[in-house]
Design an enzyme around this catalytic site. Structure first.
Site, short mmCIF file in Angstrom:
data_model
loop_
_atom_site.label_atom_id
_atom_site.label_comp_id
_atom_site.label_asym_id
_atom_site.label_seq_id
_atom_site.Cartn_x
_atom_site.Cartn_y
_atom_site.Cartn_z
N TYR A 7 34.99 138.92 -29.54
CA TYR A 7 35.28 139.79 -30.66
C TYR A 7 36.28 139.58 -31.13
O TYR A 7 37.63 139.88 -32.13
CB TYR A 7 35.02 141.25 -29.65
CG TYR A 7 33.76 142.15 -30.43
CD1 TYR A 7 32.82 141.02 -29.40
CD2 TYR A 7 33.42 142.60 -31.39
CE1 TYR A 7 31.33 141.29 -29.94
CE2 TYR A 7 32.10 144.01 -31.21
CZ TYR A 7 31.24 143.04 -31.10
OH TYR A 7 30.12 143.66 -30.81
N LYS A 49 26.01 133.71 -18.86
CA LYS A 49 25.22 132.88 -18.99
C LYS A 49 26.63 131.05 -18.62
O LYS A 49 26.25 130.33 -19.05
CB LYS A 49 25.27 132.58 -21.36
CG LYS A 49 24.71 131.47 -21.56
CD LYS A 49 23.20 131.96 -21.06
CE LYS A 49 22.11 130.70 -22.16
NZ LYS A 49 20.90 130.76 -21.73
N ASP A 80 20.01 135.93 -21.59
CA ASP A 80 18.58 135.46 -21.93
C ASP A 80 16.76 136.58 -20.59
O ASP A 80 16.69 137.10 -20.96
CB ASP A 80 17.79 134.43 -22.47
CG ASP A 80 18.50 133.80 -20.71
OD1 ASP A 80 19.22 134.01 -19.64
OD2 ASP A 80 17.97 132.44 -21.47
N ASP A 124 27.46 144.27 -26.44
CA ASP A 124 26.90 145.17 -27.29
C ASP A 124 25.67 144.96 -27.80
O ASP A 124 25.19 145.85 -28.03
CB ASP A 124 27.77 144.64 -28.89
CG ASP A 124 26.80 144.43 -30.08
OD1 ASP A 124 27.31 145.93 -30.19
OD2 ASP A 124 27.12 143.58 -30.92
N ASP A 175 22.58 147.85 -27.02
CA ASP A 175 21.28 148.80 -27.72
C ASP A 175 20.01 148.35 -27.28
O ASP A 175 18.92 149.72 -27.53
CB ASP A 175 21.48 148.41 -29.33
CG ASP A 175 22.60 148.07 -29.97
OD1 ASP A 175 22.97 149.06 -29.77
OD2 ASP A 175 22.00 148.19 -30.97
C1 IPM Z 1 29.47 148.71 -31.14
C2 IPM Z 1 29.24 148.28 -32.49
C3 IPM Z 1 30.18 147.52 -33.15
C4 IPM Z 1 30.51 146.50 -32.06
C5 IPM Z 1 30.64 147.31 -34.44
C6 IPM Z 1 30.38 148.22 -35.14
C7 IPM Z 1 32.16 146.73 -34.00
O1 IPM Z 1 27.81 147.91 -32.55
O2 IPM Z 1 30.27 150.18 -30.89
O3 IPM Z 1 28.18 148.75 -30.29
O4 IPM Z 1 29.81 145.43 -32.65
O5 IPM Z 1 31.07 146.87 -30.96
MG MG Z 2 26.68 147.72 -31.16
#
Ligand code: IPM
Ligand code: MG
Length: 358
Positions: free
Chosen positions: A144, A193, A225, A249, A253
């Site tokens: 990032y 990884k 993975d 990230d 999710d």
């Molecule tokens: C998160 C989001 C952000 C990230 C984006 C919107 C920059 O997906 O906070 O997880 O990738 O960190």
């Molecule tokens: Mg995210």
């Protein structure tokens, strides 16, 4: 005598302002019950800041955050700004806040409420009694923030991003993960990884070294993975997951989804000292904005994390978390967590319910 806390509030875009409004309502109730004072200052960031000032993260916003004890953020972004070049998009506000405020440790708990078991997409035998894990994501390094660029070659245009970590960055996030594991179920899973990436090999070496200072915490390693697969095959095996910015990230999710709704998930981004930024894991959901349909519970639970991690008010944090559980137990649901036989309510009503249960 109550204490004074200063909070920088960044409602942002889409559903951000409405979920933040409910979270601040809950905080006002905590002020009454605890005797502490919370002074808030509203600031611009994201798409609304682009519209008002031409940039996603105005310098005044950063300055005001620096003068505060904590930051509460709703969400930023939306289709309206999708056409802008990468470095001018609303998301840059998030990266700027994280980077400039030194918020390197992102805590994303994924907790499946008993009352929401039906919302979990996994089979009951996979869920078992509980899903309760914490993703500790490195937040100010890796791909990032690494060197990047585009160039024209004879063969056409090319672009690159760089995954880069130094020992110090890995060490400090690993320490946070082990520390948190010690207060939970004493298990850390480090995700990398290392079969392919040099940066992951260093990551693993440093995590192993740090683990020697925490002999009571069990450590294992998974390739990313495999970790993604294990998360849906047997999520009960996880307690604390520590991983890089990009892997975190993605895995956070996934962890969010198996708890039923991303609308329930809070997060904390911490740096040195007690300062932190608190925000729901979900995005700005422009399609729901202004309709009183968004779920404010993730933001309300983010306020609970703020009380716990930045203000050292654990009892008050627990009071909010218990109020959320009681609202769910009483059968109230927003659309994202609705199931047959429950009572569908809007953003404002569920916020008021939480407040009334404190
Ligand atoms: C998160 C989001 C952000 C990230 C984006 C919107 C920059 O997906 O906070 O997880 O990738 O960190
Ligand atoms: Mg995210």
């Amino acid at each position: 005598m109550g204490e004074d806390f200063k909070i920088a509030v960044i409602p942002g875009d889409g559903i951000g302002p409405e979920v933040v409004r409910e979270a601040l309502g809950v905080l006002e109730k905590i002020a009454v019950t605890s005797g502490h004072r919370f002074t808030t200052k509203e600031l611009l960031a994201g798409g609304c800041a682009i519209d008002a000032t031409g940039r996603p993260l105005p310098p005044e916003t950063i300055a005001a955050c620096r003068e505060s004890d904590a930051v509460l953020l709703g969400a930023v972004g939306g289709g309206k700004w999708d056409g802008l070049p990468g470095d001018q998009r609303p998301e840059m506000a998030l990266l700027g806040l994280r980077g400039q405020l030194g918020l390197y440790a992102n805590l994303r708990p994924a907790f499946l409420y008993q009352q929401l078991k039906e919302a979990c997409p996994l089979k009951p035998e996979i869920i078992g009694d509980q899903i309760d894990l914490m993703v500790v994501r490195e937040l100010t390094g890796g791909i990032y923030f690494g060197p990047r660029g585009r160039s024209k070659q004879d063969s056409g245009e090319q672009a690159f991003d760089t995954e880069i970590y130094n020992e110090g960055e890995v060490e400090r996030i690993a320490r946070i993960a082990f520390d948190i594991a010690r207060q939970r179920n004493s298990k850390v899973t480090s995700v990398d990884k290392a079969n392919i990436l040099e940066s992951s090999r260093l990551w693993r070496e440093v995590v192993i070294r740090v683990s020697q200072d925490f002999p009571e915490v069990k450590l294992n390693h998974l390739y990313v993975d495999n970790a993604a697969m294990q998360m849906v095959r047997d999520p009960k095996q996880f307690d604390v997951i520590v991983t890089s910015n990009l892997f975190g990230d993605i895995l956070s999710d996934e962890a969010g989804m198996i708890t039923g709704s991303i609308g329930m998930l809070p997060s904390a981004s911490l740096g040195e000292g007690n300062f932190g930024l608190y925000e729901p894991v979900h995005g700005s959901a422009p399609d729901l904005a202004g309709k009183d349909q968004a779920n404010p519970l993730a933001t309300i639970l983010s306020v609970a994390m703020m009380l716990r991690y930045s203000f050292n008010l654990s009892a008050e944090a627990a009071a909010i978390e218990q109020a959320v559980e009681r609202v769910l137990a009483a059968g109230y649901r927003t659309g994202d967590i609705m199931s047959p036989g429950k009572t569908l309510v809007g953003t404002e009503q569920i916020g008021k319910l939480v407040t009334s249960f404190i």
